[in-house]
Design a protein around this motif. Structure first.
Motif, PDB file in Angstrom:
ATOM      1  N   ASP A 161       0.883  -1.112   0.097  1.00  0.00           N
ATOM      2  CA  ASP A 161       0.041  -0.143  -0.131  1.00  0.00           C
ATOM      3  C   ASP A 161       0.559   1.242   0.083  1.00  0.00           C
ATOM      4  OD1 ASP A 161      -2.132  -1.658  -0.005  1.00  0.00           O
ATOM      5  OD2 ASP A 161      -2.683  -1.420   2.367  1.00  0.00           O
ATOM      6  N   ILE A 162       1.923   1.204   0.780  1.00  0.00           N
ATOM      7  CA  ILE A 162       2.822   2.429   0.863  1.00  0.00           C
ATOM      8  C   ILE A 162       3.396   2.444  -0.493  1.00  0.00           C
ATOM      9  CG2 ILE A 162       5.149   3.282   1.867  1.00  0.00           C
ATOM     10  CD1 ILE A 162       3.940   1.931   4.619  1.00  0.00           C
ATOM     11  N   MET A 163       3.975   1.603  -1.109  1.00  0.00           N
ATOM     12  CA  MET A 163       4.590   1.661  -2.450  1.00  0.00           C
ATOM     13  C   MET A 163       3.488   2.190  -3.553  1.00  0.00           C
ATOM     14  SD  MET A 163       7.696   0.716  -2.045  1.00  0.00           S
ATOM     15  CE  MET A 163       8.218   0.826  -3.536  1.00  0.00           C
ATOM     16  N   ALA A 164       2.316   1.690  -3.554  1.00  0.00           N
ATOM     17  CA  ALA A 164       1.171   2.180  -4.457  1.00  0.00           C
ATOM     18  C   ALA A 164       0.865   3.847  -4.056  1.00  0.00           C
ATOM     19  CB  ALA A 164       0.175   1.462  -4.121  1.00  0.00           C
ATOM     20  N   ILE A 165       1.020   4.341  -2.801  1.00  0.00           N
ATOM     21  CA  ILE A 165       0.788   5.602  -2.603  1.00  0.00           C
ATOM     22  C   ILE A 165       2.013   6.404  -3.068  1.00  0.00           C
ATOM     23  CG2 ILE A 165       0.870   7.293  -0.688  1.00  0.00           C
ATOM     24  CD1 ILE A 165      -1.319   5.361   0.727  1.00  0.00           C
ATOM     25  N   ARG A 166       3.403   5.898  -2.961  1.00  0.00           N
ATOM     26  CA  ARG A 166       4.397   6.432  -3.372  1.00  0.00           C
ATOM     27  C   ARG A 166       4.309   6.784  -5.144  1.00  0.00           C
ATOM     28  NH1 ARG A 166      10.213   4.698  -4.465  1.00  0.00           N
ATOM     29  NH2 ARG A 166      11.322   7.021  -4.397  1.00  0.00           N
ATOM     30  N   LYS A 167       3.988   5.611  -5.727  1.00  0.00           N
ATOM     31  CA  LYS A 167       3.760   5.790  -7.049  1.00  0.00           C
ATOM     32  C   LYS A 167       2.939   6.940  -7.511  1.00  0.00           C
ATOM     33  CE  LYS A 167       3.096   2.582 -11.064  1.00  0.00           C
ATOM     34  NZ  LYS A 167       1.792   3.021 -11.853  1.00  0.00           N
ATOM     35  N   GLU A 168       1.635   6.767  -6.856  1.00  0.00           N
ATOM     36  CA  GLU A 168       0.571   7.708  -7.117  1.00  0.00           C
ATOM     37  C   GLU A 168       0.971   8.952  -6.852  1.00  0.00           C
ATOM     38  OE1 GLU A 168      -3.507   8.487  -5.048  1.00  0.00           O
ATOM     39  OE2 GLU A 168      -3.463   6.523  -5.941  1.00  0.00           O
TER      40      GLU A 168
END
Length: 192
Positions: A98-105
């Motif tokens: 989830d943290i990686m997805a937020i970072r990408k976003e």
């Protein structure tokens, strides 16, 4: 298997949003919520959660190639070191993802997920999330119970100590054998 590292830099104006997203991921992690609620990290457990969010943010700042596995390792290490909690349910994988997805976003200039998480948090008025099906196991408790039962079964008279028995005299050590090259020969105990 961890997601590939995202090298997209976080725009400076969105860094605070990214930090908020990390915090929400940690706040919504039932395992960490149980640890904070029960103050396994002491009376400042919620401060430790905030500190962890900052540490994850710094990890991305200092190491731009940070991937989900790096985040997982940090999550596990901090829970064990700061909260005395060993996580074995692999929930850290979802949190890191989830943290990686937020970072990408956020790297792409979008904040929809973070805004959604924040709205959900506001609607709960900051209350901790339900912990769902978190299973807490205390290590070695069964071992301690069986030791207690064993000691209750034995009647030992503790008034007098047993008499001392004199020790056997030791045999003298044989002199080491040195071969013609000057090396000491190793001799097994059985050959002495």
């Amino acid at each position: 298997m961890s997601a590939p590292a995202t090298t997209t830099a976080i725009p400076t104006e969105l860094q605070d949003k990214f930090d908020l997203g990390i915090w929400h991921c940690l706040f919504n992690w039932p395992t960490l919520t149980v640890a904070v609620t029960n103050q396994w990290g002491g009376p400042d457990s919620s401060d430790k959660r905030d500190w962890l969010a900052g540490q994850i943010s710094e990890l991305f700042t200092n190491e731009p190639l940070t991937d989900a596995e790096d985040v997982e390792v940090m999550l596990l290490q901090v829970l064990e070191d700061e909260f005395g909690c060993r996580v074995e349910d692999e929930t850290e994988i979802a949190v890191a993802r989830d943290i990686m997805a937020i970072r990408k976003e956020v790297g792409e200039g979008r904040t929809g997920t973070i805004d959604s998480l924040h709205e959900k948090w506001e609607s709960r008025k900051g209350k901790e999330v339900a912990t769902g099906n978190v299973q807490v196991c205390e290590g070695h408790q069964e071992d301690m119970d069986s030791v207690d039962e064993e000691s209750e079964d034995e009647d030992v008279d503790m008034d007098e100590a047993p008499a001392l028995v004199p020790a056997r005299p030791r045999e003298p050590k044989p002199e080491p054998e040195v071969d013609e090259d000057g090396f000491e020969k190793v001799v097994g105990k059985k050959r002495r």
